[in-house]
Enzyme design. Structure first.
Site, PDB file in Angstrom:
ATOM      1  N   LYS A  22       0.846  -1.209   0.000  1.00 21.23           N
ATOM      2  CA  LYS A  22       0.000   0.000   0.000  1.00 21.23           C
ATOM      3  C   LYS A  22       0.882   1.261   0.000  1.00 21.23           C
ATOM      4  CE  LYS A  22      -2.100  -1.218   3.894  1.00 21.23           C
ATOM      5  NZ  LYS A  22      -1.409  -2.508   4.181  1.00 21.23           N
ATOM      6  N   ARG A  97     -10.221   0.079   8.598  1.00 26.30           N
ATOM      7  CA  ARG A  97      -9.692  -1.239   8.921  1.00 26.30           C
ATOM      8  C   ARG A  97     -10.707  -2.118   9.643  1.00 26.30           C
ATOM      9  NH1 ARG A  97      -3.918  -0.121   8.831  1.00 26.30           N
ATOM     10  NH2 ARG A  97      -2.749  -1.966   9.345  1.00 26.30           N
ATOM     11  N   ARG A 136      11.754  -5.496   5.286  1.00 23.94           N
ATOM     12  CA  ARG A 136      11.321  -4.116   5.046  1.00 23.94           C
ATOM     13  C   ARG A 136      12.019  -3.119   5.988  1.00 23.94           C
ATOM     14  NH1 ARG A 136       5.882  -1.809   5.600  1.00 23.94           N
ATOM     15  NH2 ARG A 136       5.702  -2.929   7.555  1.00 23.94           N
ATOM     16  N   ARG A 171      10.703  -1.171  11.454  1.00 22.71           N
ATOM     17  CA  ARG A 171       9.580  -0.867  12.331  1.00 22.71           C
ATOM     18  C   ARG A 171       9.504  -1.855  13.496  1.00 22.71           C
ATOM     19  NH1 ARG A 171       4.467   0.160   8.395  1.00 22.71           N
ATOM     20  NH2 ARG A 171       3.526  -1.196   9.962  1.00 22.71           N
ATOM     21  N   ARG A 182      -0.701  -9.262  13.184  1.00 21.78           N
ATOM     22  CA  ARG A 182      -1.280  -8.303  12.222  1.00 21.78           C
ATOM     23  C   ARG A 182      -2.042  -9.058  11.127  1.00 21.78           C
ATOM     24  NH1 ARG A 182       4.064  -5.439  10.872  1.00 21.78           N
ATOM     25  NH2 ARG A 182       2.976  -4.368   9.184  1.00 21.78           N
TER      26      ARG A 182
HETATM   27  P1  AP5 Z   1       4.801  -1.636   1.963  1.00 20.22           P
HETATM   28  O1  AP5 Z   1       4.504  -0.771   0.775  1.00 20.22           O
HETATM   29  O2  AP5 Z   1       5.501  -1.022   3.121  1.00 20.22           O
HETATM   30  O3  AP5 Z   1       3.471  -2.410   2.431  1.00 20.22           O
HETATM   31  P2  AP5 Z   1       2.183  -1.898   3.208  1.00 20.22           P
HETATM   32  O4  AP5 Z   1       0.999  -2.535   2.562  1.00 20.22           O
HETATM   33  O5  AP5 Z   1       2.194  -0.404   3.309  1.00 20.22           O
HETATM   34  O6  AP5 Z   1       2.415  -2.608   4.600  1.00 20.22           O
HETATM   35  P3  AP5 Z   1       2.317  -2.055   6.103  1.00 20.22           P
HETATM   36  O7  AP5 Z   1       3.119  -2.981   6.956  1.00 20.22           O
HETATM   37  O8  AP5 Z   1       2.662  -0.585   6.156  1.00 20.22           O
HETATM   38  O9  AP5 Z   1       0.791  -2.247   6.395  1.00 20.22           O
HETATM   39  P4  AP5 Z   1       0.080  -2.284   7.724  1.00 20.22           P
HETATM   40  O10 AP5 Z   1      -1.310  -2.165   7.265  1.00 20.22           O
HETATM   41  O11 AP5 Z   1       0.384  -3.436   8.590  1.00 20.22           O
HETATM   42  O12 AP5 Z   1       0.721  -1.050   8.554  1.00 20.22           O
HETATM   43  P5  AP5 Z   1       0.178   0.401   8.936  1.00 20.22           P
HETATM   44  O13 AP5 Z   1       1.331   1.293   8.979  1.00 20.22           O
HETATM   45  O14 AP5 Z   1      -0.993   0.752   8.117  1.00 20.22           O
HETATM   46  O15 AP5 Z   1       5.655  -2.888   1.403  1.00 20.22           O
HETATM   47  C1  AP5 Z   1       6.161  -3.858   2.295  1.00 20.22           C
HETATM   48  C2  AP5 Z   1       7.544  -4.338   1.809  1.00 20.22           C
HETATM   49  O16 AP5 Z   1       7.381  -5.023   0.580  1.00 20.22           O
HETATM   50  C3  AP5 Z   1       8.546  -3.176   1.527  1.00 20.22           C
HETATM   51  O17 AP5 Z   1       9.831  -3.599   1.880  1.00 20.22           O
HETATM   52  C4  AP5 Z   1       8.431  -2.979   0.015  1.00 20.22           C
HETATM   53  O18 AP5 Z   1       9.643  -2.479  -0.521  1.00 20.22           O
HETATM   54  C5  AP5 Z   1       8.121  -4.404  -0.463  1.00 20.22           C
HETATM   55  N1  AP5 Z   1       7.279  -4.457  -1.655  1.00 20.22           N
HETATM   56  C6  AP5 Z   1       6.212  -3.651  -1.945  1.00 20.22           C
HETATM   57  N2  AP5 Z   1       5.659  -4.027  -3.122  1.00 20.22           N
HETATM   58  C7  AP5 Z   1       6.379  -5.100  -3.574  1.00 20.22           C
HETATM   59  C8  AP5 Z   1       6.292  -5.939  -4.742  1.00 20.22           C
HETATM   60  N3  AP5 Z   1       5.349  -5.736  -5.690  1.00 20.22           N
HETATM   61  N4  AP5 Z   1       7.192  -6.948  -4.872  1.00 20.22           N
HETATM   62  C9  AP5 Z   1       8.144  -7.149  -3.915  1.00 20.22           C
HETATM   63  N5  AP5 Z   1       8.300  -6.391  -2.802  1.00 20.22           N
HETATM   64  C10 AP5 Z   1       7.411  -5.370  -2.632  1.00 20.22           C
HETATM   65  O19 AP5 Z   1      -0.377   0.136  10.420  1.00 20.22           O
HETATM   66  C11 AP5 Z   1       0.494  -0.123  11.490  1.00 20.22           C
HETATM   67  C12 AP5 Z   1      -0.290  -0.234  12.787  1.00 20.22           C
HETATM   68  O20 AP5 Z   1      -0.925   1.029  13.095  1.00 20.22           O
HETATM   69  C13 AP5 Z   1      -1.438  -1.241  12.797  1.00 20.22           C
HETATM   70  O21 AP5 Z   1      -0.991  -2.556  13.074  1.00 20.22           O
HETATM   71  C14 AP5 Z   1      -2.316  -0.676  13.912  1.00 20.22           C
HETATM   72  O22 AP5 Z   1      -1.782  -0.960  15.174  1.00 20.22           O
HETATM   73  C15 AP5 Z   1      -2.200   0.828  13.672  1.00 20.22           C
HETATM   74  N6  AP5 Z   1      -3.231   1.303  12.751  1.00 20.22           N
HETATM   75  C16 AP5 Z   1      -3.011   1.856  11.510  1.00 20.22           C
HETATM   76  N7  AP5 Z   1      -4.186   2.150  10.923  1.00 20.22           N
HETATM   77  C17 AP5 Z   1      -5.170   1.784  11.785  1.00 20.22           C
HETATM   78  C18 AP5 Z   1      -6.573   1.822  11.734  1.00 20.22           C
HETATM   79  N8  AP5 Z   1      -7.230   2.292  10.657  1.00 20.22           N
HETATM   80  N9  AP5 Z   1      -7.271   1.348  12.800  1.00 20.22           N
HETATM   81  C19 AP5 Z   1      -6.638   0.891  13.890  1.00 20.22           C
HETATM   82  N10 AP5 Z   1      -5.293   0.807  14.002  1.00 20.22           N
HETATM   83  C20 AP5 Z   1      -4.560   1.252  12.955  1.00 20.22           C
HETATM   84 MG    MG Z   2       2.324   0.971   4.903  1.00 23.59          MG
END
Ligand code: AP5
Ligand code: MG
Ligand code: ZN
Length: 229
Positions: A22, A97, A136, A171, A182
């Protein structure tokens, strides 16, 4: 599904499990579409690094890989959206979410006479997500995601997007236990939101298991924008 008329006012949700790409796709789409990128995870990490009360509240939930309570999360994200100029498009990443968040978002937009135009669901299998998250790294400054070099195994040292070369780190929620939780939380609480959007006819499923560039092409295709690239 209706074609996107004005990309700059597009209201988009990037949906998918942790590690689906994402944040990676948001970086590319932001440049192409000139819309704001609103990542709830990035907002929480910003609060964390600034030591705010909200950040301290979120810390434990995030490190375990649990959702931060709706009472905190919904207000934080909706504040951003409802204070934007009317025609300004945005791309939500990591929000909504759960179905409660999705309904709150719909209601807040409806009060402004607006709605979500498209939800892009990036699909990737769990074993690939686990592989990606263990490799990552992100920029402390702009939060751009990077990956370990597949040949040397080295992590990048500096962010190539930040003028002063932002510091790169792993992270706290990319530990094996937090990643496993997660994924469980995603399947139990977040994936049901897909039905909510499927019923409105605005959901597009795209495969996220090819290269970053081809996933980007699929995303633009789903928005009807490929030919303009
Ligand atoms: P990346 O682009 O970083 O993936 P992502 O989908 O953004 O993954 P996240 O880990 O950020 O998602 P998340 O939903 O768990 O975390 P968030 O910060 O939202 O890519 C990942 C890796 O893969 C990178 O190394 C990249 O280079 C590689 N990659 C990408 N595309 C690729 C491809 N095509 N091929 C190969 N490699 C590739 O949330 C974190 C925490 O915050 C949650 O757990 C929760 O505690 C809290 N939180 C956030 N939002 C909410 C909400 N709405 N409600 C409640 N709690 C929340
Ligand atoms: Mg992300
Ligand atoms: Zn950076």
């Amino acid at each position: 599904m209706t074609a996107i008329q004005n990309a700059g006012s597009l209201r988009l949700i990037l949906f998918g499990p942790p590690g689906a790409g994402k944040g990676t796709q948001a970086q590319l789409l932001k440049e192409r579409l000139e819309i704001d990128h609103i990542s709830s995870g990035d907002l929480f990490r910003h609060h964390l690094s600034n030591g705010t009360e909200l950040g301290e509240l979120a810390r434990g939930y995030m490190n375990r890989g649990d959702l931060v309570p709706d009472e905190v999360t919904i207000g934080m994200v909706l504040d951003r959206i409802t204070t934007m100029p009317d025609g300004q498009g945005f791309m939500l990443d990591g929000f909504p979410r759960n179905t409660n968040q999705a309904k709150a978002l719909d209601d807040a937009l409806a009060q402004r006479g607006q709605r979500i135009d498209r939800v892009l669901h990036i699909k990737v299998a769990d074993n690939e997500l686990i592989r990606r998250l263990s490799n990552r790294y992100i920029c402390r400054n702009c939060q751009k995601p990077f990956t370990r070099d597949p040949v040397s195994g080295d992590a990048p040292r500096r962010c190539d997007d930040c003028a002063d070369g932002g510091d790169i780190y792993q992270r706290d929620d990319d530990t094996p236990d937090a990643v496993a939780n997660r994924l469980t939380v995603y399947h139990a609480e977040t994936a049901p939101v897909l039905d909510f959007y499927r019923e409105s006819g605005i959901l597009a499923d795209i495969r996220g298991d090819s290269t970053v560039e081809s996933v980007n092409r699929l995303a633009l295709d789903a928005l009807g924008l490929t030919s303009e690239v």
